[in-house]
Enzyme design. Structure first.
Site, short mmCIF file in Angstrom:
data_model
loop_
_atom_site.label_atom_id
_atom_site.label_comp_id
_atom_site.label_asym_id
_atom_site.label_seq_id
_atom_site.Cartn_x
_atom_site.Cartn_y
_atom_site.Cartn_z
CB SER A 1 -0.72 0.00 1.16
OG SER A 1 -0.08 0.01 2.37
CE LYS B 1 -7.05 -0.28 2.86
NZ LYS B 1 -7.40 -0.93 3.08
CG HIS C 1 -3.80 -1.40 -0.43
ND1 HIS C 1 -4.22 -0.61 -0.58
CD2 HIS C 1 -3.92 -2.08 0.95
CE1 HIS C 1 -4.48 0.18 0.90
NE2 HIS C 1 -3.75 -0.51 1.98
#
Length: 397
Positions: free
Chosen positions: A186, A244, A214
């Site tokens: 990340s 996310k 991610h």
């Protein structure tokens, strides 16, 4: 008031962090976390959220959350194993398994909870874990909770991984050995070398564990890093977050039916924490619907990522070796990094500084995350501000 020992500890350590430029000030948003945000009455181009696909504010998601709340209420009312498993939770898990191309999936209250629960449900003090040096904090904590021997592997160094895997297996000290890596890292935006990791895992019978927080929604046309490499049948644990790209909150593990059955009776956050709210589950299902209908949002986040990267590179910024839309601007010195971020915010770009302990000392950076919701005009405005502040502080010429 209170304990002198505690008060002394807090004062001394807070002052120490502030003097080193390591104290993080938390900003409050006056409204939704979209491509433009408002803080203290000021509008800013937002380059710091993980809302990769812009789904956190998507009208279909909001409708799905309201509908689920109307049917099931605002809370699940219990832990999953008593009577907190609602039909909508089963629907979400079925959808997640389809999305990740696995037999089954289990949903947790957060991505952090996944790593805190899943690792210790399978690994114990008789085992060893080969963990990438740049793995997320929740992986590190999950490994510690398991009691297994943690063997740190140099970041994405396949020779080091192979050597340490061989040593661990040949030592005869461990019943099981697991290899754990983030799918996308990340802070740097680089991608794990999964095909090579899988080869080493097959050679030494390692359990494979990929945290794709991610990567899900970004890599592999949205299905993640494991799918990107065509390895859905080779990875034992696929971990993801629902906060996310999915735009809501929660986490999940996808894998074999036996693995999920085991986690449902042994993963402590699943057993001892009230389940996801119906609204969150309903919105997550809708996010998966949106992502499987079309790759439009995934394509857009990549396009915006390339555009921002090219712009920053041309201006002379060090953007590292990112292979994803995550775009770090590496400044180095912690205090200069904090000052750089502060100036960006003053000028109209919200790009938060990331310093030690999130990244190693001396590698302070401003982490930029363009989303599918950004327009070219927003990104152009951000680049102009980057140029102005970069020259003012001597970061670029």
């Amino acid at each position: 008031m209170g304990s002198k020992a505690l008060n002394n500890f807090l004062k001394e350590n807070l002052n120490d962090l502030k003097s080193k430029g390591l104290y993080n000030v938390i900003n409050t948003l006056e409204g939704a976390n979209g491509p433009i945000i408002k803080i203290d009455g000021k509008e800013l181009v937002n380059l710091s959220s993980n809302n990769y696909l812009g789904l956190a504010t998507h009208p279909r998601m909001i409708d799905a959350a309201i509908k689920a709340t109307n049917v099931y209420g605002v809370g699940a009312g219990a832990v999953r194993t008593i009577n907190g498993t609602l039909k909508i939770h089963d629907e979400l898990e079925k959808k997640l398994a389809e999305f990740k191309h696995t037999e089954a999936a289990i949903a947790f209250q957060s991505g952090f909870n996944c790593n805190a629960g899943a690792i210790q449900a399978v690994m114990n003090k008789k085992d060893a874990i080969l963990s990438d040096a740049l793995n997320h904090a929740s992986i590190i904590d999950g490994c510690r909770l398991s009691g297994a021997k943690i063997i740190r592997v140099e970041h994405s160094d396949m020779e080091d991984l192979r050597r340490k895997a061989k040593e661990a297996k040949e030592s005869g000290l461990y019943e099981k050995v697991m290899v754990i890596t983030d799918g996308v890292f990340s802070m740097d935006g680089d991608v794990a070398k999964l095909p090579e990791i899988v080869k080493i895992a097959e050679e030494f019978d390692l359990i494979t564990y990929v945290d794709d927080a991610h990567g899900s929604g970004v890599m592999g046309a949205g299905a993640g890093t494991v799918k990107h490499f065509g390895l859905s049948d080779k990875i034992d644990f696929q971990i993801g977050t629902l906060s996310k790209a999915i735009g809501v909150v929660g986490g999940y593990v996808a894998g074999s039916q036996d693995l999920i059955d085991w986690l449902k009776v042994r993963a402590r956050p699943f057993l001892f924490s009230t389940s996801l709210t119906p609204a969150a589950a309903g919105a997550c299902i809708e996010a998966l619907n949106i992502m499987t209908e079309s790759t439009e949002l995934v394509d857009k986040v990549w396009e915006n990522g390339r555009y921002l990267k090219d712009g920053l590179k041309k201006l002379g910024f060090d953007i590292g070796h990112s292979e994803t839309p995550i775009t770090p601007c590496i400044i180095g010195d912690e205090k200069l990094t904090q000052e750089f971020s502060k100036k960006l915010i003053e000028e109209g770009v919200y790009a938060k500084s990331i310093v030690f302990p999130t990244v190693p000392l001396g590698t302070g950076r401003v982490r930029n995350m363009p989303t599918a919701a950004h327009t070219k005009e927003m990104l152009d405005k951000a680049l102009a501000i980057y140029e102005k502040v970069g020259k003012e502080l001597g970061v670029i010429k």
